[in-house]
Design a protein around this motif. Structure first.
Motif, short mmCIF file in Angstrom:
data_model
loop_
_atom_site.label_atom_id
_atom_site.label_comp_id
_atom_site.label_asym_id
_atom_site.label_seq_id
_atom_site.Cartn_x
_atom_site.Cartn_y
_atom_site.Cartn_z
N PRO A 27 -47.58 32.62 -33.59
CA PRO A 27 -48.28 33.07 -34.91
C PRO A 27 -48.38 31.75 -35.85
O PRO A 27 -47.92 30.67 -35.85
N ARG A 28 -49.14 32.09 -36.94
CA ARG A 28 -49.43 31.16 -37.85
C ARG A 28 -48.19 30.73 -38.47
O ARG A 28 -47.12 31.08 -38.83
N GLY A 29 -47.84 29.38 -38.74
CA GLY A 29 -46.90 28.54 -39.06
C GLY A 29 -45.69 28.18 -38.00
O GLY A 29 -44.82 27.32 -38.28
N GLU A 30 -45.69 28.76 -36.91
CA GLU A 30 -44.87 28.55 -35.98
C GLU A 30 -44.99 26.92 -35.46
O GLU A 30 -46.08 26.28 -35.52
N ILE A 31 -44.02 26.12 -35.33
CA ILE A 31 -43.89 24.73 -35.08
C ILE A 31 -44.03 24.76 -33.49
O ILE A 31 -43.18 25.29 -32.56
N LEU A 32 -44.88 24.09 -32.70
CA LEU A 32 -44.78 23.93 -31.30
C LEU A 32 -44.49 22.14 -31.11
O LEU A 32 -44.97 21.25 -31.94
N THR A 33 -43.81 21.87 -30.14
CA THR A 33 -43.63 20.51 -29.58
C THR A 33 -43.96 20.10 -28.18
O THR A 33 -44.19 21.31 -27.61
N GLU A 34 -44.19 19.06 -28.11
CA GLU A 34 -44.55 18.60 -26.52
C GLU A 34 -43.41 19.11 -25.48
O GLU A 34 -43.73 19.60 -24.75
N LEU A 35 -42.02 18.67 -26.04
CA LEU A 35 -41.03 19.03 -25.06
C LEU A 35 -40.99 20.53 -24.80
O LEU A 35 -40.87 20.98 -23.66
N GLY A 36 -41.12 21.46 -26.17
CA GLY A 36 -41.02 22.72 -25.55
C GLY A 36 -41.95 23.36 -24.92
O GLY A 36 -41.67 24.38 -24.12
N LEU A 37 -43.25 22.90 -25.22
CA LEU A 37 -44.41 23.51 -24.58
C LEU A 37 -44.53 23.00 -22.98
O LEU A 37 -44.71 23.69 -22.13
N ALA A 38 -43.85 21.74 -22.67
CA ALA A 38 -43.78 21.26 -21.45
C ALA A 38 -42.87 22.16 -20.45
O ALA A 38 -42.92 22.61 -19.50
N ASP A 39 -41.54 22.48 -21.16
CA ASP A 39 -40.57 23.29 -20.74
C ASP A 39 -41.29 24.79 -20.44
O ASP A 39 -40.90 25.23 -19.07
N GLU A 40 -41.85 25.37 -21.25
CA GLU A 40 -42.28 26.67 -21.36
C GLU A 40 -43.49 26.89 -20.05
O GLU A 40 -43.76 27.67 -19.39
N LEU A 41 -44.39 25.84 -20.14
CA LEU A 41 -45.50 25.96 -19.22
C LEU A 41 -45.31 25.23 -17.85
O LEU A 41 -46.13 25.26 -17.12
N GLY A 42 -44.39 24.47 -17.70
CA GLY A 42 -44.04 24.03 -16.40
C GLY A 42 -44.67 22.84 -16.14
O GLY A 42 -44.92 22.46 -14.85
#
Length: 217
Positions: A27-42
Motif C-alpha cells: 500500500p501507499r506509504g509502505e517502506i520497501l528495503t532491498e534486504l526485505g524484498l530479497a528475502d521475500e522474493l528469494g
C-alpha cells in the motif's frame, strides 16, 4: 523465488513488484528495503536494486532514507493516465484500422468471440484478461513504436482499476458493446470511426474508474 529464471531476472522482479504495487499488495506509504524484498522474493539484492531504480523512474516509489516509500497510483495519477489514454489510444485505433491485415482481423475476431463467451457465463476473471488482450492487441496492431511505448506502461498501471470497473456488470455489458463497435471499425478499415469510438470508450472508462476510486480508494 524459484519461478524466476536467471535471464532477465531484473525485468521479472520489476514486473512482479510493479504489479504488486499497482494491485495494492504494497500500500501507499509502505517502506520497501532491498534486504526485505530479497528475502521475500528469494533473489539476490542486485536485481532488487535494479528493479527499485526502475520503479522510482516510473514514480511508483520514492527514496526514503534506508528504503523506498511506495507511492502507487494516486487519484490525480489515474486521471492523467486515463486522459492520455483517451487521446493516444484513439490514435492507436486509427492506425490499427489503417494497417489491419487478415492476421490482425483473425486475432481481434478471436478476442471479441472470447469476450462474448465469457460474458455469457458471467466470468469476470477471464473477461478482465480478454479486456487486457483487446487493448494490447489494438496497440500492437497500430505498428507505431512511439504509441506502443507510451501506451503499454499506462495499460499496466490501470489494470487494477479496469478490473474493479469490470466487476460492475452494467459497465461490463457496455464495455462489451463498445469493444465490438471498435472491432467492427478497425477490421473494416474505418480509421476515423475507430479513433472516435476508442476515444469515447476510454472516456467512459475514465469516468467509471474515477468514480470507483473516489468511492473505494
Amino acid at each position: 523465488m524459484n519461478q524466476f529464471k536467471t535471464t532477465s531476472l531484473a525485468d521479472q522482479v520489476f514486473e512482479r513488484l510493479e504489479n504488486d504495487i499497482i494491485q495494492g499488495v504494497y500500500p501507499r506509504g509502505e517502506i520497501l528495503t532491498e534486504l526485505g524484498l530479497a528475502d521475500e522474493l528469494g533473489v539476490s539484492r542486485t536485481p532488487i536494486r535494479e528493479a527499485l531504480r526502475r520503479l522510482e523512474q516510473e514514480r511508483l516509489i520514492e527514496s526514503a532514507g534506508k528504503g523506498s516509500r511506495v507511492l502507487g497510483i494516486t487519484e490525480a495519477d489515474l486521471l492523467d493516465i486515463m486522459t492520455i489514454r483517451e487521446r493516444v489510444e484513439g490514435v492507436a485505433a486509427y492506425y490499427a484500422a489503417q494497417n489491419i491485415t487478415p492476421e490482425g482481423i483473425k486475432e481481434l475476431t478471436d478476442i471479441v468471440d472470447l469476450q462474448e463467451f465469457y460474458f455469457s457465463r458471467e466470468d469476470a476473471e477471464h473477461l478482465q484478461q480478454v479486456d487486457d488482450r483487446f487493448h494490447d492487441t489494438i496497440c500492437q496492431l497500430s505498428r507505431r513504436t512511439v504509441l506502443i511505448d507510451t501506451l503499454v506502461p499506462l495499460l499496466r498501471k490501470t489494470r487494477r482499476y479496469r478490473k474493479r470497473s469490470l466487476e460492475n456488470w452494467s459497465r461490463t455489458a457496455n464495455t462489451k458493446k463498445e469493444h465490438f463497435a471498435i472491432y467492427q471499425a478497425v477490421v473494416s478499415g474505418s480509421a476515423r470511426l475507430a479513433e472516435e469510438l476508442m476515444a469515447r470508450h476510454i472516456s467512459n472508462a475514465k469516468a467509471h474508474m474515477m468514480k470507483g476510486m473516489k468511492d473505494n480508494g
